[in-house]
Design a protein around this motif. Structure first.
Motif, PDB file in Angstrom:
ATOM      1  N   ASN A  43       0.670  -1.286  -0.049  1.00 13.96           N
ATOM      2  CA  ASN A  43      -0.015  -0.086  -0.061  1.00 13.96           C
ATOM      3  C   ASN A  43       0.953   1.344  -0.049  1.00 13.96           C
ATOM      4  O   ASN A  43       0.373   2.366   0.087  1.00 13.96           O
ATOM      5  CB  ASN A  43      -0.955  -0.190   1.258  1.00 13.96           C
ATOM      6  N   ILE A  44       2.020   1.077  -0.196  1.00 14.32           N
ATOM      7  CA  ILE A  44       2.979   2.319  -0.286  1.00 14.32           C
ATOM      8  C   ILE A  44       2.720   2.985  -1.592  1.00 14.32           C
ATOM      9  O   ILE A  44       2.754   2.264  -2.599  1.00 14.32           O
ATOM     10  CB  ILE A  44       4.341   1.825   0.116  1.00 14.32           C
ATOM     11  N   PRO A  45       2.120   4.145  -1.632  1.00 17.66           N
ATOM     12  CA  PRO A  45       2.221   4.765  -2.905  1.00 17.66           C
ATOM     13  C   PRO A  45       3.212   5.146  -3.810  1.00 17.66           C
ATOM     14  O   PRO A  45       3.095   5.599  -4.826  1.00 17.66           O
ATOM     15  CB  PRO A  45       1.563   6.183  -2.696  1.00 17.66           C
ATOM     16  N   PHE A  46       4.420   5.147  -3.350  1.00 15.31           N
ATOM     17  CA  PHE A  46       5.719   5.515  -4.068  1.00 15.31           C
ATOM     18  C   PHE A  46       6.540   4.290  -4.526  1.00 15.31           C
ATOM     19  O   PHE A  46       6.964   3.491  -3.518  1.00 15.31           O
ATOM     20  CB  PHE A  46       6.395   6.412  -3.305  1.00 15.31           C
ATOM     21  N   SER A  47       6.567   3.970  -5.783  1.00 18.11           N
ATOM     22  CA  SER A  47       7.072   2.677  -6.359  1.00 18.11           C
ATOM     23  C   SER A  47       8.716   2.463  -5.766  1.00 18.11           C
ATOM     24  O   SER A  47       8.722   1.350  -5.265  1.00 18.11           O
ATOM     25  CB  SER A  47       7.236   2.883  -7.750  1.00 18.11           C
ATOM     26  N   ARG A  50       8.571   1.317  -2.151  1.00 22.57           N
ATOM     27  CA  ARG A  50       7.828   0.075  -2.154  1.00 22.57           C
ATOM     28  C   ARG A  50       9.013  -0.863  -2.475  1.00 22.57           C
ATOM     29  O   ARG A  50       9.103  -1.874  -1.822  1.00 22.57           O
ATOM     30  CB  ARG A  50       6.708  -0.131  -3.156  1.00 22.57           C
ATOM     31  N   GLY A  68       4.070  -2.936  -8.609  1.00 21.03           N
ATOM     32  CA  GLY A  68       2.794  -2.282  -8.566  1.00 21.03           C
ATOM     33  C   GLY A  68       2.221  -2.284  -7.066  1.00 21.03           C
ATOM     34  O   GLY A  68       2.406  -3.197  -6.599  1.00 21.03           O
ATOM     35  N   MET A  69       1.236  -1.416  -6.982  1.00 21.25           N
ATOM     36  CA  MET A  69       0.536  -1.409  -5.364  1.00 21.25           C
ATOM     37  C   MET A  69      -0.281  -2.883  -5.700  1.00 21.25           C
ATOM     38  O   MET A  69      -0.593  -3.213  -6.590  1.00 21.25           O
ATOM     39  CB  MET A  69      -0.328  -0.226  -5.362  1.00 21.25           C
ATOM     40  N   LYS A  70      -0.501  -3.195  -4.268  1.00 23.48           N
ATOM     41  CA  LYS A  70      -1.539  -4.276  -4.211  1.00 23.48           C
ATOM     42  C   LYS A  70      -0.859  -5.720  -4.630  1.00 23.48           C
ATOM     43  O   LYS A  70      -1.733  -6.660  -4.914  1.00 23.48           O
ATOM     44  CB  LYS A  70      -2.802  -3.996  -4.586  1.00 23.48           C
ATOM     45  N   TYR A  91       0.257  -3.774 -11.344  1.00 20.58           N
ATOM     46  CA  TYR A  91      -0.652  -3.737  -9.985  1.00 20.58           C
ATOM     47  C   TYR A  91      -1.634  -5.165  -9.797  1.00 20.58           C
ATOM     48  O   TYR A  91      -1.760  -5.856 -10.763  1.00 20.58           O
ATOM     49  CB  TYR A  91      -2.016  -2.620 -10.191  1.00 20.58           C
TER      50      TYR A  91
END
Length: 167
Positions: A43-47, A50, A68-70, A91
């Motif tokens: 869930n970290i928004p910055f690649s 992450r 990607g997220m998730k 993602y």
């Protein structure tokens, strides 16, 4: 962990399971790593943050990788999963390196691979290798190795070689 081993041998009169040999720090670290891997990092928004976080908890991830997220990277056997340089994982992708009645197996993603959104990569008894510069289509189920420069799509995945542009 010597005490747990002795408990199984002397009191329960059974062969101790593999986890009875874990150190105390390992026993503490595993649930923390699981929480970070499943709840926090995806869930970290910055690649870049992450990917760095995945590296910090032990994943072997190359340079210039986008995750990607998730996404869920199997953390049961972190040392069995390798992601090489220039890989894009879109993602919501899931990766599993183990299953019921199956040992922890390897999952190797080679250079330049693109994995489309919501794909599932399930390692088999012999492990899985996704070859260099392959493309995995969105929502595909990868349950066998993919050769280099292939386009793989579907459930379960089927693949074709990519055509080279002749100029």
């Amino acid at each position: 962990m010597y005490l747990a081993e002795q408990f199984y041998k002397k009191i329960l009169k059974k062969e101790p399971p593999y986890y009875a040999r874990y150190s105390f720090l390992t026993i503490l670290w595993k649930p923390i790593r699981k929480y970070l891997n499943v709840v926090i990092i995806p869930n970290i928004p910055f690649s870049n943050l992450r990917v760095t976080s995945y590296r910090l908890i032990g994943f072997n991830i190359g340079k210039n990788v986008f995750i990607g997220m998730k996404c869920y990277l199997d953390d049961v056997a972190i040392d069995k999963m390798t992601i090489e340089d220039n890989v894009t994982i879109s993602y919501g992708c899931y990766f599993a390196c183990h299953g019921k009645g199956q040992e922890h197996t390897t999952l190797h993603i080679q250079k330049g691979v693109y994995i489309g959104m919501r794909s599932n990569i399930l390692s088999t008894k012999n492990g899985i290798v996704i070859g260099e510069d392959s493309i995995i289509g969105a929502s595909s189920l990868v349950n066998r190795s993919i050769p280099s420069r292939a386009v793989a799509v579907g459930v379960p995945v089927h693949f074709t070689k990519r055509e080279e542009n002749s100029e």
